[in-house]
Design a protein around this motif. Structure first.
Motif, mmCIF file in Angstrom:
data_model
loop_
_atom_site.group_PDB
_atom_site.id
_atom_site.type_symbol
_atom_site.label_atom_id
_atom_site.label_comp_id
_atom_site.label_asym_id
_atom_site.label_seq_id
_atom_site.Cartn_x
_atom_site.Cartn_y
_atom_site.Cartn_z
ATOM 1 N N ILE A 12 1.005 -1.286 -0.089
ATOM 2 C CA ILE A 12 0.076 0.047 0.018
ATOM 3 C C ILE A 12 0.744 0.944 0.077
ATOM 4 N N HIS A 13 1.960 1.059 0.671
ATOM 5 C CA HIS A 13 2.887 2.364 0.690
ATOM 6 C C HIS A 13 3.528 2.688 -0.550
ATOM 7 N N GLN A 14 3.968 1.545 -1.253
ATOM 8 C CA GLN A 14 4.302 1.815 -2.591
ATOM 9 C C GLN A 14 3.181 2.298 -3.644
ATOM 10 N N PHE A 15 1.850 1.837 -3.445
ATOM 11 C CA PHE A 15 0.965 2.220 -4.411
ATOM 12 C C PHE A 15 0.689 3.886 -4.040
ATOM 13 N N LEU A 16 0.704 4.369 -2.891
ATOM 14 C CA LEU A 16 0.390 5.584 -2.239
ATOM 15 C C LEU A 16 1.441 6.367 -2.868
ATOM 16 N N HIS A 17 2.852 5.998 -2.896
ATOM 17 C CA HIS A 17 3.858 6.908 -3.341
ATOM 18 C C HIS A 17 3.788 6.953 -4.779
ATOM 19 N N GLU A 18 3.400 6.131 -5.377
ATOM 20 C CA GLU A 18 3.346 6.008 -7.030
ATOM 21 C C GLU A 18 2.188 6.915 -7.364
ATOM 22 N N LYS A 19 1.208 6.960 -6.664
ATOM 23 C CA LYS A 19 0.017 7.904 -6.981
ATOM 24 C C LYS A 19 0.275 9.333 -6.629
ATOM 25 N N ASN A 20 1.548 9.597 -5.777
ATOM 26 C CA ASN A 20 2.033 10.860 -5.249
ATOM 27 C C ASN A 20 0.993 11.315 -4.243
ATOM 28 N N PHE A 21 0.345 10.455 -3.440
ATOM 29 C CA PHE A 21 -0.565 10.754 -2.172
ATOM 30 C C PHE A 21 0.449 10.884 -1.139
ATOM 31 N N LYS A 22 1.403 11.991 -0.975
ATOM 32 C CA LYS A 22 2.401 12.330 -0.003
ATOM 33 C C LYS A 22 1.820 12.404 1.506
ATOM 34 N N ARG A 23 0.869 13.127 1.631
ATOM 35 C CA ARG A 23 0.406 13.096 2.975
ATOM 36 C C ARG A 23 -0.018 11.935 3.517
ATOM 37 N N THR A 24 -0.579 11.095 2.872
ATOM 38 C CA THR A 24 -1.337 9.902 3.200
ATOM 39 C C THR A 24 0.100 8.755 3.404
ATOM 40 N N VAL A 25 1.067 8.833 2.453
ATOM 41 C CA VAL A 25 2.135 8.038 2.662
ATOM 42 C C VAL A 25 2.850 8.144 4.041
#
Length: 674
Positions: A12-25
């Motif tokens: 999930i961490h990688q997915f969020l990072h790839e989608k540029n969801f920085k705050r959520t990461v």
């Protein structure tokens, strides 16, 4: 947390990072504690987002988890307090990025050494199917009975378990990181910005970590009372010119456990001396008589020689003979304690105090008060300082290992922030807290005995220790270990000097040899032997001292009969000044003024000379009758000289009769020579 859950979270961490969801990461990192992003943490520190800094940390460790965790939170809290105190200071505001960078470098090292963060500073590398695999696994497990879940996990994940990728961490520490007694005195460029690549790698800041002199026993006090830490133990952040950026450690603060000594005071001055601290009634000013004579004459006191030339005639310049007290101020510092020969002398870096080390291994500290007549609290000859001593009566005294300290080699070095002193008198090296006079610790029992100490100017936790066995040990106070040992001399080490500009250490020995060492590799770059002047014995070379010019490229080498200036790193001789054979006394000490325009030289006959550093011309002579005691049965002369760190025309001398004198020209004159 199970390994399956970790795999899912990393996916999930990688997915969020790839989608540029920085705050959520970063929220995921903080709430799950699976991965500590050093670049993100650095970015928050650099931008002064202290709430997020502490909130992010709290997802991984708490204040009382261990010593490293305690230090991490304490350093951050203390830095916040210092910034809050100084936010109105424009200079401080301009330098905050640098200051935060220094603090981050130290906290980073604490984090890397903290077992709580073990395995949380590296991010697994997943193949593209990892996220789909983990989600399929979750669906599969939902349909598989519990008794069969283990075999299901094994079959689905076989060959797909990600391997952890080790981050490049240049400051990785082995085991717990001890706190250093010396304070943070590093000097580094602005903290680099985090990388946008994934997985991120820890940046390689050029700053060395800067351990801070925190006593962990007082951490709870610092956090409970952040605006009034005890004795201001502190984050000591400095710029290229060794000026403190934060006011928290700008001046040496003394504990209230001290009493002021009030002996009879004598001064030579043209006005009534006053310290502004109820000392005026004990001052005995001497009325001026005749003005200082000014003569034009050839230099009969020395022979300057220029590199590549034979002895040359010095240009005829105005020579000032100081024979009377009317145009200069001379103050003998008050002292009613046991009289012993002064072995070493220095000003504090703030210029507000003078510290002396005596041959009985005892230190004395005189401090000038800050008041209406001395708003900066600087040392001044027209104001009488206060001799500080603890109410307990215990002075800062070096460990002597049972030997008579009068026959030992004495040396000391002061940290850039004036908070910590390293000193030795034949025994173990002592670390003192300058605010309390208490011994923090001792290291390195002889043999060999230390003969010279020098602190690395950018990182005072790196200490060069010269010894009587001719070796130089490079000691790291952060880890309490010797990093390397330098060997090239054949006799004891007599001097050490660092150059910030050239990144070298120059050593001098009783073998009359000078060596240049790289501070990057600690390898010897070159060496040179000083030659005895014509008609002199080799004994005059025994005690060679070295000091760098303000430009950090010219080196002053001082011996009993000559002063030589070299160009470093090649050790090319630039100029030489030789004491005439008919001179009545040898050179006892010499030092540059703080601006390196003059050289103050003391002699065994009691005379003090002021040379022009650019030509080695003699410009001023201070007659011994001007300041030495008039008792003919007591032979006294200066052994050591110390130059004020910010007043080019003020210096102090320490005498064989225990006296310490401060000398400066009158304010109307301003200089010792035109």
């Amino acid at each position: 947390m199970s390994s399956l859950e970790k795999d899912l979270l990393f996916s999930i961490h990688q997915f969020l990072h790839e989608k540029n969801f920085k705050r959520t990461v970063h929220t995921l990192e903080q709430e799950s504690g699976i991965f500590f992003s050093m670049p993100y943490f650095q970015d928050r520190v650099t931008n002064g987002d202290w709430d997020e800094v502490e909130n992010y940390l709290s997802g991984f460790t708490k204040l009382k988890d261990n010593t490293n965790s305690t230090n991490i939170f304490t350093v951050i809290q203390h830095h916040k307090n210092l910034e809050a105190q100084d936010r109105e200071d424009e200079k401080v505001s301009r330098e905050l990025i640098n200051a935060r960078g220094y603090m981050f470098a130290y906290v980073k090292k604490l984090i890397e050494a903290n077992p709580v963060f073990r395995d949380k500073l590296k991010l697994p590398i997943f193949n593209p199917s990892t996220l789909r695999l983990s989600l399929n696994l979750q669906n599969h497990l939902a349909a598989v009975p519990t008794s069969q879940s283990t075999s299901a996990i094994t079959s689905l994940l076989q060959g797909a378990v990600p391997k952890p990728a080790e981050f490049p961490t240049p400051f990785r520490a082995q085991g717990p990181l001890p706190t250093s007694p010396l304070g943070c005195v590093t000097n580094a460029p602005s903290a680099p910005q985090p990388s946008a690549s994934y997985p991120s790698s820890v940046p390689h800041p050029s700053a060395s970590a800067c351990p801070i002199g925190f006593n962990t026993q007082n951490n709870s006090d610092v956090l409970k009372h952040p605006t009034t830490p005890k004795n201001k133990p502190a984050v000591d952040i400095q710029n290229d010119h060794s000026e403190l950026l934060l006011k928290g450690t700008k001046r040496l603060e003394m504990s209230n456990e001290f009493m002021l000594s009030t002996p009879a005071i004598s001064t030579i001055d043209d006005v009534n001396a006053s310290s502004g601290s109820n000392i005026e009634d004990r001052v005995s000013p001497v009325a001026p008589t005749v003005s200082m004579n000014e003569n034009r004459q050839n230099l009969k006191d020395g022979k300057p020689t220029i590199a590549g030339e034979s002895s040359v005639k010095s240009r005829s310049r105005e020579l000032i003979d100081a024979n009377e007290p009317s145009k200069c101020r001379i103050l003998r510092l008050p002292d009613s304690l046991v009289a012993m020969r002064v072995s070493r002398l220095m000003y504090t870096n703030s210029g507000s105090a003078i510290l002396a080390l005596y041959v009985n291994a005892v230190h004395k500290l005189w401090k000038w008060p800050e008041n209406d007549s001395n708003s900066m609290g600087k040392a001044r000859a027209r104001l009488v300082p206060q001799l500080w001593q603890p109410r307990s009566g215990t002075m800062m005294t070096n460990e002597t290992s049972g030997m008579n300290p009068e026959y030992a080699f004495h040396c000391f070095a002061l940290s850039n922030n004036d908070q910590y002193l390293m000193s030795v008198s034949g025994g173990e090296i002592s670390f003192f807290n300058m605010g309390t006079f208490k011994t923090i610790k001792t290291i390195m029992s002889p043999p060999p005995a230390a003969t010279f100490l020098a602190l690395h100017p950018r990182d005072n936790n790196i200490i060069a220790i010269g010894s009587d066995d001719s070796s130089i040990q490079i000691y790291d106070a952060t880890f309490n270990e010797v990093k390397t040992k330098l060997k090239a001399h054949q006799e004891r080490i007599t001097g050490l000097a660092f150059s910030n500009i050239l990144n070298v250490l120059v050593s001098s020995g009783a073998d009359s040899q000078l060596c240049v060492w790289s501070t990057d590799t600690w390898e010897k770059q070159t060496n040179e032997y000083l030659q005895s002047p014509a008609g002199r014995s080799g004994a005059s070379l025994a005690d060679t001292r070295v000091q760098f010019h303000h430009d950090q490229t010219c080196l002053l080498a001082v011996q009993e009969t000559q002063i030589v200036i070299y160009e470093v790193p090649a050790l090319k001789r630039h100029m030489k000044w030789v004491l005439p054979l008919q001179a009545s006394g040898s050179i006892t000490y010499a030092t540059y003024s703080c601006d390196s325009k003059s050289i103050y030289v003391s002699f065994e006959c009691g005379r003090i000379s002021v040379l022009s550093a650019s030509s080695l011309d003699l410009r001023c002579r201070i007659n011994p009758s001007l300041y030495l005691p008039t008792n003919p049965s007591l032979r006294a002369y200066p052994l050591v000289v110390a130059a004020h760190p910010s007043k080019p025309n003020q210096f102090a001398v320490g005498l064989t009769d225990c006296g310490v004198y401060l000398l400066e020209p009158l304010e109307s004159e301003g200089k010792w020579y035109p």
